[in-house]
Design a protein around this motif. Sequence first.
Motif, PDB file in Angstrom:
ATOM      1  N   ARG A  45      40.517  46.948  36.267  1.00  0.00           N
ATOM      2  CA  ARG A  45      40.671  45.624  36.876  1.00  0.00           C
ATOM      3  C   ARG A  45      40.065  44.561  35.980  1.00  0.00           C
ATOM      4  O   ARG A  45      39.185  44.843  35.157  1.00  0.00           O
ATOM      5  CB  ARG A  45      39.956  45.565  38.228  1.00  0.00           C
ATOM      6  N   LEU A  46      40.500  43.347  36.202  1.00  0.00           N
ATOM      7  CA  LEU A  46      39.933  42.199  35.520  1.00  0.00           C
ATOM      8  C   LEU A  46      38.418  42.183  35.732  1.00  0.00           C
ATOM      9  O   LEU A  46      37.945  42.364  36.843  1.00  0.00           O
ATOM     10  CB  LEU A  46      40.547  40.921  36.105  1.00  0.00           C
ATOM     11  N   GLY A  47      37.668  42.020  34.639  1.00  0.00           N
ATOM     12  CA  GLY A  47      36.215  41.949  34.731  1.00  0.00           C
ATOM     13  C   GLY A  47      35.490  43.271  34.586  1.00  0.00           C
ATOM     14  O   GLY A  47      34.263  43.282  34.450  1.00  0.00           O
ATOM     15  N   ASP A  48      36.215  44.390  34.605  1.00  0.00           N
ATOM     16  CA  ASP A  48      35.563  45.688  34.409  1.00  0.00           C
ATOM     17  C   ASP A  48      34.897  45.725  33.038  1.00  0.00           C
ATOM     18  O   ASP A  48      35.413  45.150  32.073  1.00  0.00           O
ATOM     19  CB  ASP A  48      36.578  46.839  34.473  1.00  0.00           C
ATOM     20  N   THR A  49      33.763  46.406  32.951  1.00  0.00           N
ATOM     21  CA  THR A  49      33.115  46.667  31.670  1.00  0.00           C
ATOM     22  C   THR A  49      33.509  48.069  31.244  1.00  0.00           C
ATOM     23  O   THR A  49      33.400  49.016  32.030  1.00  0.00           O
ATOM     24  CB  THR A  49      31.583  46.555  31.785  1.00  0.00           C
TER      25      THR A  49
END
Length: 106
Positions: A45-49
């Motif tokens: 997902r968007l923002g996952d590290t």
Amino acid sequence: MKEHSEVVMSNEAAAAAMESLMSPEMRQFVEKNVASVAPIQCEFRLGDTVTVTNGYGVEIPGKKIIGFVQKIDPECRPEAIIYLDWDCYWFSVAPDKLKLESRQGS
């Protein structure tokens, strides 16, 4: 299971956080070329590290997902759908090159 509106809100929060860290060039690229959700089902997902494994097999930890390709090009690297916050942010990578480190809100 999260409601769609909760996922959209978390995507918007992740996008806002990422935007504050971007150079003007990177921000312009993201605005023109990047989607906030994957064009196909994807575990990321968007923002996952994530930790990304580069073409030489070297693992590079601590990279954030800044978005996804808007449309898959079947003739040019169709598996590469994810953009990262690294020195070649315009070069999308395939999900199989990534390992999840952490997720915002988790």
